[in-house]
Design an enzyme around this catalytic site. Structure first.
Site, PDB file in Angstrom:
ATOM      1  N   ASP A  55      44.860  51.242  47.494  1.00 38.12           N
ATOM      2  CA  ASP A  55      44.516  50.312  46.422  1.00 38.12           C
ATOM      3  C   ASP A  55      44.004  48.975  46.942  1.00 38.12           C
ATOM      4  O   ASP A  55      44.478  48.466  47.952  1.00 38.12           O
ATOM      5  CB  ASP A  55      45.735  50.083  45.529  1.00 38.12           C
ATOM      6  CG  ASP A  55      46.085  51.339  44.754  1.00 38.12           C
ATOM      7  OD1 ASP A  55      45.159  51.998  44.278  1.00 38.12           O
ATOM      8  OD2 ASP A  55      47.275  51.655  44.635  1.00 38.12           O
ATOM      9  N   THR A  56      43.066  48.405  46.184  1.00 36.53           N
ATOM     10  CA  THR A  56      42.296  47.256  46.624  1.00 36.53           C
ATOM     11  C   THR A  56      41.717  46.564  45.393  1.00 36.53           C
ATOM     12  O   THR A  56      41.579  47.190  44.356  1.00 36.53           O
ATOM     13  CB  THR A  56      41.119  47.745  47.511  1.00 36.53           C
ATOM     14  OG1 THR A  56      41.635  48.477  48.619  1.00 36.53           O
ATOM     15  CG2 THR A  56      40.274  46.607  48.029  1.00 36.53           C
ATOM     16  N   VAL A  57      41.350  45.275  45.522  1.00 33.34           N
ATOM     17  CA  VAL A  57      40.505  44.657  44.500  1.00 33.34           C
ATOM     18  C   VAL A  57      39.264  44.080  45.163  1.00 33.34           C
ATOM     19  O   VAL A  57      39.298  43.647  46.311  1.00 33.34           O
ATOM     20  CB  VAL A  57      41.239  43.549  43.692  1.00 33.34           C
ATOM     21  CG1 VAL A  57      42.419  44.134  42.949  1.00 33.34           C
ATOM     22  CG2 VAL A  57      41.662  42.382  44.562  1.00 33.34           C
TER      23      VAL A  57
END
Length: 529
Positions: free
Chosen positions: A350-352
């Site tokens: 997960d990442t933004v």
């Protein structure tokens, strides 16, 4: 540019004349836009957005993670920032193997590398920003102190991955109030994180890497058997470098150099350039097949060679050599799948990602991550810092390019990108989603360049990804396409969650217009003025 069919579900590309921000959370986009309207520049707005997402998207990102960025000042040359953290100076593969480990679990204390995000933000702000961290971090501070409401995709992921927190009482207390994940519309705050963000706003990087915040993090890790020291934190610094690039049909795709996987995206696009992917030239099955075949080779080379640039034994130039690429391309058949090769890096994380272009023409492509959902699950309660598990990307295999070592940076999946034409940036973009990102960059660029889609339409297209011996297909891909892929020898599976999350801004230099996109697979929005 192709016209959108307004009879079909979807959303229009965002249009603006002055400035634009695209993020995966509405509040982050609004925070960036507020900064831009108040006189901040693209760098200020991007940091404000991603810092806020560290509060409202805690399973995805935060100050306990890492950051990479590509920044192109108006009329200037692009620069790459590597804000990835290092393993402790005491890290040793033989030591971990002697404890019975064959790999570094993504919930192990040994998966925690020194967070690089705050150092990256501080460097970007002091070098290229306009208004300073004190103003930039105010939206994040307010959200942490006053609380925020949980968005739909955030709530879904929070519930799905809540189990990653349950080994640590402090993590449960903060992120699972009442013993459960918050629901859509629930309100949550983090006073300890607000206080830490206030210190960083006043003092910059020193507030995080020295003093009581660093002491709290190190003590938390040591209590779990970690090898981290205060010196590891004091020595943490981001690096600046020249971007790496490859041509694609008259454009130039820019990526950050290793230890990130941007090189794999360049290998994929170079392979694909040898095929005619223009609209109407190939079937959907053909496109998915070719993308999978390019991914097999590019990802295998990624896993073999990409590591901390100080230890890489093969150069970027060698891996992008046209003779090498042509040899790979020549082995691809349009009719039959090649033998699958399992990828040996961690799967989906997960990442933004944030893209911002300001009224002066400065453009930034920035990505921030704690890797797996909720990172390592380890929470330093006194400082409000949830710690990443980027070190799970290290190998324990002796002689492997990416074997863990003292103060070494691990292989990284997060990659911001920019597409250039005639020495000018024309698209600032990223496609979140762990391993998928290099594949996502190649897919997105082909939708824009080869098929003529605007950036929102390109983001909306169904996605596929060859990983773990099979092509993962989003359920929007028709069953007859799946059957055709299997006829060619591919194994397929239906993806159990959306593949990646794209944000993008296209710069129309001739007309002075910005085109923005935010992926329907997330909660986000692109807005400009």
């Amino acid at each position: 540019m192709r016209e959108r069919d307004f009879m079909k579900p979807g959303k229009s590309v965002a249009i603006a004349e002055n400035a634009m921000a695209a993020t995966s959370h509405p509040q982050a986009t609004l925070a960036a836009l507020d900064i831009l309207r108040a006189g901040g520049n693209a760098v200020d707005a991007a940091i404000a957005a991603v810092a806020l997402q560290g509060v409202v998207d805690p399973h995805m990102t935060g100050i306990g993670g890492d950051c990479f960025a590509l920044y192109t000042p108006a009329g200037g040359k692009p620069v790459a920032l590597n804000g990835s953290g290092r393993a402790p100076a005491a890290a040793d593969a033989a030591l971990l193997r002697s404890q019975g480990m064959t790999a570094i679990s993504d919930l192990s204390v040994h998966s925690v590398t020194v967070p690089g995000a705050v150092g990256a933000w501080d460097h970007l702000s002091s070098t290229y920003g306009r208004i300073g961290l004190d103003a930039i971090l105010q939206p994040a501070i307010r959200a942490a102190r006053e609380g925020f409401t949980v968005a739909p995709r955030v709530a879904r992921d929070w519930s799905r991955y809540a189990g990653r927190l349950k080994a640590h009482e402090a993590s449960v207390r903060q992120f699972l109030p009442g013993g459960r994940a918050p629901s859509v519309g629930d309100r949550l705050g983090n006073e300890a994180l607000a206080a830490t963000l206030e210190k960083i706003a006043r003092e910059g990087r020193k507030a995080f890497y020295e003093g009581e915040v660093a002491e709290d993090i190190v003590n938390t890790l040591k209590a779990l058997g970690g090898l981290h020291t205060l010196e590891d934190f004091e020595n943490a610094r981001p690096d600046m470098a020249e971007p790496i690039a490859a041509d694609y049909r008259g454009f130039k795709l820019m990526e950050c150099p290793p230890n990130g996987q941007g090189l794999a995206a360049l290998i994929m696009t170079r392979i694909l350039e040898g095929f005619d992917l223009g609209e109407g030239r190939l079937s959907d099955a053909d496109r998915i097949h070719l993308l999978a075949e390019a991914a097999k080779s590019a990802y295998r080379q990624r896993d073999l060679y990409i590591s901390d640039p100080d230890t890489m034994c093969v150069s970027v130039e060698e891996l992008l050599d046209e003779h090498r690429i042509a040899a790979i391309r020549s082995k691809i058949s349009l009719d039959r799948a090649s033998d699958p090769t399992a990828l040996d890096m961690p799967v989906h994380k997960d990442t933004v990602y944030v893209s911002v272009v300001d009224r002066d023409g400065n453009a930034i492509s920035l990505i921030n991550s704690i890797f797996a959902a909720f990172g390592s699950g380890i929470y330093a309660e006194g400082s409000g810092v949830l710690l990443q598990n980027r070190g799970s990307g290290f190998s324990l295999q002796e002689g492997h390019a990416n074997v863990i070592g003292p103060s070494k940076r691990p292989f990284h999946t997060i990659i911001p990108a920019m597409l250039f034409q005639d020495e000018k940036p024309v698209i600032s973009f990223g496609v979140m989603g762990g391993q998928y990102q290099a594949n996502g960059h190649a897919h997105f660029i082909s939708q824009v360049v080869d098929r003529g889609f605007d950036v929102q339409m390109a983001s909306d297209q169904p996605r596929s990804f060859f990983t773990e011996g099979a092509i993962s297909l989003e359920p929007t891909i028709p069953e007859d396409v799946r059957r055709e892929l299997e006829r060619r020898g591919h194994k397929t599976r239906i993806a159990d969650e959306p593949l990646g999350g794209c944000q993008a801004i296209m710069i129309d230099h001739a007309r002075g217009v910005l085109w923005g996109a935010s992926d329907h697979r997330k909660d986000g929005i692109a807005l400009g003025y």
